[in-house]
Design a protein around this motif. Structure first.
Motif, PDB file in Angstrom:
ATOM      1  N   PHE A   1      34.139   5.965 -44.058  1.00 36.65           N
ATOM      2  CA  PHE A   1      32.927   5.216 -44.403  1.00 36.65           C
ATOM      3  C   PHE A   1      31.830   5.531 -43.390  1.00 36.65           C
ATOM      4  O   PHE A   1      32.092   5.954 -42.262  1.00 36.65           O
ATOM      5  CB  PHE A   1      33.189   3.709 -44.474  1.00 36.65           C
ATOM      6  N   ARG A   2      30.572   5.338 -43.832  1.00 41.72           N
ATOM      7  CA  ARG A   2      29.402   5.662 -43.013  1.00 41.72           C
ATOM      8  C   ARG A   2      28.965   4.465 -42.183  1.00 41.72           C
ATOM      9  O   ARG A   2      29.074   3.314 -42.616  1.00 41.72           O
ATOM     10  CB  ARG A   2      28.235   6.126 -43.892  1.00 41.72           C
ATOM     11  N   SER A   3      28.412   4.765 -41.019  1.00 36.98           N
ATOM     12  CA  SER A   3      27.884   3.708 -40.154  1.00 36.98           C
ATOM     13  C   SER A   3      26.766   2.937 -40.854  1.00 36.98           C
ATOM     14  O   SER A   3      26.595   1.740 -40.640  1.00 36.98           O
ATOM     15  CB  SER A   3      27.380   4.300 -38.839  1.00 36.98           C
ATOM     16  N   ALA A   4      26.000   3.625 -41.717  1.00 35.15           N
ATOM     17  CA  ALA A   4      24.887   2.972 -42.418  1.00 35.15           C
ATOM     18  C   ALA A   4      25.372   1.944 -43.425  1.00 35.15           C
ATOM     19  O   ALA A   4      24.602   1.057 -43.828  1.00 35.15           O
ATOM     20  CB  ALA A   4      24.037   4.030 -43.119  1.00 35.15           C
ATOM     21  N   ASP A   5      26.642   2.034 -43.848  1.00 35.44           N
ATOM     22  CA  ASP A   5      27.177   1.115 -44.851  1.00 35.44           C
ATOM     23  C   ASP A   5      27.896  -0.078 -44.229  1.00 35.44           C
ATOM     24  O   ASP A   5      28.438  -0.922 -44.954  1.00 35.44           O
ATOM     25  CB  ASP A   5      28.144   1.856 -45.781  1.00 35.44           C
ATOM     26  N   VAL A   6      27.917  -0.146 -42.905  1.00 30.82           N
ATOM     27  CA  VAL A   6      28.638  -1.208 -42.210  1.00 30.82           C
ATOM     28  C   VAL A   6      27.701  -2.372 -41.917  1.00 30.82           C
ATOM     29  O   VAL A   6      26.632  -2.195 -41.323  1.00 30.82           O
ATOM     30  CB  VAL A   6      29.246  -0.695 -40.890  1.00 30.82           C
ATOM     31  N   GLY A   7      28.083  -3.562 -42.348  1.00 30.57           N
ATOM     32  CA  GLY A   7      27.341  -4.765 -41.991  1.00 30.57           C
ATOM     33  C   GLY A   7      27.949  -5.396 -40.744  1.00 30.57           C
ATOM     34  O   GLY A   7      29.171  -5.369 -40.554  1.00 30.57           O
ATOM     35  N   ILE A   8      27.123  -5.950 -39.873  1.00 26.50           N
ATOM     36  CA  ILE A   8      27.595  -6.584 -38.646  1.00 26.50           C
ATOM     37  C   ILE A   8      27.248  -8.068 -38.692  1.00 26.50           C
ATOM     38  O   ILE A   8      26.103  -8.435 -38.989  1.00 26.50           O
ATOM     39  CB  ILE A   8      26.951  -5.959 -37.388  1.00 26.50           C
ATOM     40  N   GLY A   9      28.230  -8.912 -38.396  1.00 26.90           N
ATOM     41  CA  GLY A   9      27.992 -10.350 -38.365  1.00 26.90           C
ATOM     42  C   GLY A   9      28.823 -11.035 -37.290  1.00 26.90           C
ATOM     43  O   GLY A   9      29.678 -10.402 -36.651  1.00 26.90           O
ATOM     44  N   GLN A  10      28.582 -12.295 -37.121  1.00 29.98           N
ATOM     45  CA  GLN A  10      29.353 -13.074 -36.151  1.00 29.98           C
ATOM     46  C   GLN A  10      30.696 -13.469 -36.749  1.00 29.98           C
ATOM     47  O   GLN A  10      30.858 -13.544 -37.970  1.00 29.98           O
ATOM     48  CB  GLN A  10      28.571 -14.321 -35.757  1.00 29.98           C
ATOM     49  N   LEU A  11      31.652 -13.764 -35.871  1.00 32.33           N
ATOM     50  CA  LEU A  11      32.972 -14.180 -36.340  1.00 32.33           C
ATOM     51  C   LEU A  11      32.923 -15.520 -37.047  1.00 32.33           C
ATOM     52  O   LEU A  11      33.800 -15.832 -37.862  1.00 32.33           O
ATOM     53  CB  LEU A  11      33.949 -14.248 -35.158  1.00 32.33           C
ATOM     54  N   THR A  12      31.910 -16.300 -36.750  1.00 29.46           N
ATOM     55  CA  THR A  12      31.773 -17.618 -37.374  1.00 29.46           C
ATOM     56  C   THR A  12      31.130 -17.558 -38.757  1.00 29.46           C
ATOM     57  O   THR A  12      31.099 -18.566 -39.467  1.00 29.46           O
ATOM     58  CB  THR A  12      30.928 -18.539 -36.471  1.00 29.46           C
ATOM     59  N   ASP A  13      30.594 -16.399 -39.135  1.00 29.04           N
ATOM     60  CA  ASP A  13      30.009 -16.266 -40.474  1.00 29.04           C
ATOM     61  C   ASP A  13      31.105 -16.352 -41.537  1.00 29.04           C
ATOM     62  O   ASP A  13      32.292 -16.111 -41.263  1.00 29.04           O
ATOM     63  CB  ASP A  13      29.289 -14.913 -40.604  1.00 29.04           C
ATOM     64  N   SER A  14      30.714 -16.688 -42.765  1.00 28.52           N
ATOM     65  CA  SER A  14      31.692 -16.756 -43.853  1.00 28.52           C
ATOM     66  C   SER A  14      32.327 -15.384 -44.044  1.00 28.52           C
ATOM     67  O   SER A  14      31.650 -14.352 -44.003  1.00 28.52           O
ATOM     68  CB  SER A  14      31.024 -17.217 -45.147  1.00 28.52           C
ATOM     69  N   ARG A  15      33.619 -15.393 -44.284  1.00 34.13           N
ATOM     70  CA  ARG A  15      34.377 -14.135 -44.360  1.00 34.13           C
ATOM     71  C   ARG A  15      34.252 -13.539 -45.764  1.00 34.13           C
ATOM     72  O   ARG A  15      34.489 -14.233 -46.767  1.00 34.13           O
ATOM     73  CB  ARG A  15      35.845 -14.421 -44.028  1.00 34.13           C
ATOM     74  N   PRO A  16      33.881 -12.265 -45.871  1.00 31.61           N
ATOM     75  CA  PRO A  16      33.790 -11.631 -47.198  1.00 31.61           C
ATOM     76  C   PRO A  16      35.161 -11.606 -47.874  1.00 31.61           C
ATOM     77  O   PRO A  16      36.206 -11.575 -47.210  1.00 31.61           O
ATOM     78  CB  PRO A  16      33.315 -10.210 -46.876  1.00 31.61           C
ATOM     79  N   ASP A  17      35.146 -11.603 -49.202  1.00 32.79           N
ATOM     80  CA  ASP A  17      36.417 -11.611 -49.933  1.00 32.79           C
ATOM     81  C   ASP A  17      36.750 -10.256 -50.546  1.00 32.79           C
ATOM     82  O   ASP A  17      37.690 -10.132 -51.329  1.00 32.79           O
ATOM     83  CB  ASP A  17      36.405 -12.685 -51.021  1.00 32.79           C
ATOM     84  N   GLN A  18      35.981  -9.217 -50.205  1.00 26.56           N
ATOM     85  CA  GLN A  18      36.280  -7.874 -50.703  1.00 26.56           C
ATOM     86  C   GLN A  18      35.809  -6.845 -49.694  1.00 26.56           C
ATOM     87  O   GLN A  18      35.025  -7.133 -48.802  1.00 26.56           O
ATOM     88  CB  GLN A  18      35.626  -7.627 -52.064  1.00 26.56           C
ATOM     89  N   GLY A  19      36.331  -5.601 -49.849  1.00 24.86           N
ATOM     90  CA  GLY A  19      35.943  -4.523 -48.949  1.00 24.86           C
ATOM     91  C   GLY A  19      36.805  -4.461 -47.701  1.00 24.86           C
ATOM     92  O   GLY A  19      37.874  -5.071 -47.607  1.00 24.86           O
ATOM     93  N   LEU A  20      36.343  -3.706 -46.722  1.00 27.55           N
ATOM     94  CA  LEU A  20      37.032  -3.527 -45.451  1.00 27.55           C
ATOM     95  C   LEU A  20      36.429  -4.464 -44.413  1.00 27.55           C
ATOM     96  O   LEU A  20      35.205  -4.502 -44.235  1.00 27.55           O
ATOM     97  CB  LEU A  20      36.895  -2.076 -44.988  1.00 27.55           C
ATOM     98  N   ILE A  21      37.275  -5.225 -43.747  1.00 26.95           N
ATOM     99  CA  ILE A  21      36.819  -6.217 -42.764  1.00 26.95           C
ATOM    100  C   ILE A  21      37.496  -5.918 -41.430  1.00 26.95           C
ATOM    101  O   ILE A  21      38.732  -5.798 -41.354  1.00 26.95           O
ATOM    102  CB  ILE A  21      37.158  -7.635 -43.221  1.00 26.95           C
ATOM    103  N   ILE A  22      36.679  -5.784 -40.384  1.00 26.34           N
ATOM    104  CA  ILE A  22      37.184  -5.399 -39.069  1.00 26.34           C
ATOM    105  C   ILE A  22      36.579  -6.319 -38.020  1.00 26.34           C
ATOM    106  O   ILE A  22      35.354  -6.526 -37.997  1.00 26.34           O
ATOM    107  CB  ILE A  22      36.817  -3.942 -38.730  1.00 26.34           C
ATOM    108  N   GLU A  23      37.402  -6.850 -37.151  1.00 27.26           N
ATOM    109  CA  GLU A  23      36.920  -7.669 -36.041  1.00 27.26           C
ATOM    110  C   GLU A  23      37.068  -6.885 -34.746  1.00 27.26           C
ATOM    111  O   GLU A  23      38.096  -6.265 -34.490  1.00 27.26           O
ATOM    112  CB  GLU A  23      37.698  -8.982 -35.963  1.00 27.26           C
TER     113      GLU A  23
END
Length: 349
Positions: free
Chosen positions: A271-293
Motif C-alpha cells: 500500500f502507498r503512504s498517500a493512502d494511509v490515514g493517521i489518527g489517535q488511538l482514542t478515535d473510533s476504530r474503523p471496521d474495514q481495511g488494514l489497521i495498524i497501531e
C-alpha cells in the motif's frame, strides 16, 4: 488492429539475454511508455526497434511491413535522444531541416516545412539562432521538431526530459502530449519516472529484467498492479505479510472476501503512504481495511504534506498527512481495503 507490432522479440549480448520474448502491439496514434528501473531493457527495446542492434529472434512490423532486419534508414522511425543530439554549429532552422536536406527536398519546401514546425513547437522567431543559445526546453523542442520533420511512422523518445530541470520538465511533457494528440503520431517513450509515464502515455508497459510485467492504461497500472514488482515500482512503498498480521496484535486486516487469497495461503500486502490515514488511538476504530497501531519515529516536510515514519514492532511504515505528528506520538494507521494490493507471498521476488 495494431499498427506497430513487436512479437516474441529476443535480444542477447553474448550469453546474457537482455529481452525475453517481448510482445507489444501499438495502435496508430497511440503513445506507449516503457517504464522500469535502470537495466530492465527499455533502451535496448528502442534500439532494436530503430535497427541500431540486431535481434536474435522475433519480428517487428509497421502497418504490416516487416522491418525486423531492415537498415535504420529504411524504417522511417526517428528518435529523440536524451542528449538532444543537435548540431551545435547550425541554426535552429538548419537543425530542423537537416533530415529533409538528406532526402534531397527542394530548398523552398524545406523552408516551408521548417516554418510550419516552428509554429507547432512554439519556436517562431528563433529560426536563425544557434542551438547553443537556447534553453534546455527550447533545445528539446528543436529536437522534437527535427524528428517530426520527415513525418516518421513511429517517433521514439529515449528519456527525453531527463536533462531538464523540474519546472521545465513539467511544461514540456504536457506540450509533447498535447502535440501527440494534435498530430496523431505513433510514439514510444522510455522513462524511469512514474509520474511522467502516467501523464504522457495512453498505455504503459512496465519492464523488469527484460520481461514485460504488465501492460495497461495509466489507471490500470497505478490502481490495479498485476504483480508485486509493479505495485512496488508504482509507489506502493509499504508492505506487510499475512504472517506479520497473525503474529502482531497491533495489526488487523478486514477486507472484502474477493480481495483475499484462499485461506492458508501466505500473502504480501502492499500500500502507498498517500493512502494511509493517521489518527489517535482514542478515535473510533474503523471496521474495514488494514489497521495498524504504532509510534511516530520522525516526520519530513515535503511541501504540501508531511511524510511520517511509524514504527510497529519490526515494521517501519510510511504515512502521509497534511498535519505534522510529533515524534513519539502513539497513532493508529488506517488503509482502506480498496487501496490494498494483495499478492501470494510466493509471487514476491
Amino acid at each position: 488492429m495494431s499498427y506497430l507490432n513487436i512479437s516474441r522479440l529476443k535480444i542477447s549480448y553474448g550469453e546474457k539475454v537482455v529481452l525475453h520474448n517481448i510482445d507489444l502491439a501499438v495502435a496508430k496514434g497511440e503513445m506507449i511508455a516503457l517504464l522500469g528501473p535502470s537495466g530492465c531493457g527499455k533502451t535496448t527495446l528502442l534500439n532494436a526497434l530503430c535497427g541500431f542492434i540486431n535481434v536474435n529472434a522475433g519480428d517487428i512490423s509497421i502497418a504490416g511491413r516487416d522491418i525486423t532486419h531492415s537498415a535504420p534508414e529504411q524504417r522511417n522511425i526517428t528518435m529523440v535522444f536524451q542528449s538532444y543530439a543537435l548540431w551545435p554549429h547550425l541554426t535552429v532552422a538548419k537543425n530542423i531541416g537537416y533530415g529533409l536536406k538528406l532526402r534531397k527536398w527542394r530548398r523552398e519546401d524545406i523552408d516551408r516545412r521548417v516554418e510550419e514546425l516552428l509554429q507547432i513547437v512554439n519556436l517562431v522567431g528563433l529560426a536563425e539562432m544557434k542551438v547553443t543559445e537556447l534553453s534546455g526546453g527550447q533545445r528539446q523542442r528543436v529536437a522534437l521538431a527535427r524528428a517530426l520533420a520527415i513525418e516518421p511512422d513511429v517517433l521514439v523518445l529515449d528519456e527525453p526530459l531527463s536533462n531538464l530541470d523540474a519546472k521545465v520538465r513539467l511544461n514540456v511533457r504536457h506540450e509533447i502530449k498535447s502535440l501527440q494528440k494534435r498530430l496523431g503520431f505513433t510514439s514510444l517513450i522510455v522513462t524511469h519516472d512514474q509520474q511522467e509515464a502516467l501523464v504522457m502515455a495512453d498505455r504503459i508497459a512496465v519492464l523488469n529484467q527484460g520481461r514485460i510485467e504488465q501492460i495497461g492504461t495509466p489507471e490500470d497500472i497505478y490502481q490495479r498492479p498485476a504483480t508485486p514488482f509493479v505495485a512496488d515500482f508504482m509507489g506502493a512503498d509499504n508492505r506487510i505479510s499475512s504472517v506479520d498480521i497473525q503474529r502482531c496484535p497491533q495489526i488487523t486486516l478486514h477486507a472484502s472476501a474477493d480481495s483475499l487469497l484462499p485461506p492458508g495461503q501466505q500473502q504480501m500486502i502492499y500500500f502507498r503512504s498517500a493512502d494511509v490515514g493517521i489518527g489517535q488511538l482514542t478515535d473510533s476504530r474503523p471496521d474495514q481495511g488494514l489497521i495498524i497501531e504504532g509510534t511516530v519515529e520522525q516526520s519530513a516536510f515535503l511541501g504540501n504534506l508531511y511524510r511520517h515514519s511509524v514504527r510497529c514492532n519490526n515494521h517501519l511504515l510510511l504515512a502521509d498527512a497534511g498535519a505534522c505528528w510529533q515524534a513519539g506520538s502513539s497513532v493508529r494507521l488506517h488503509v482502506p481495503a480498496t487501496a490494498l494490493h494483495i499478492f501470494a507471498s510466493s509471487h514476491v521476488r
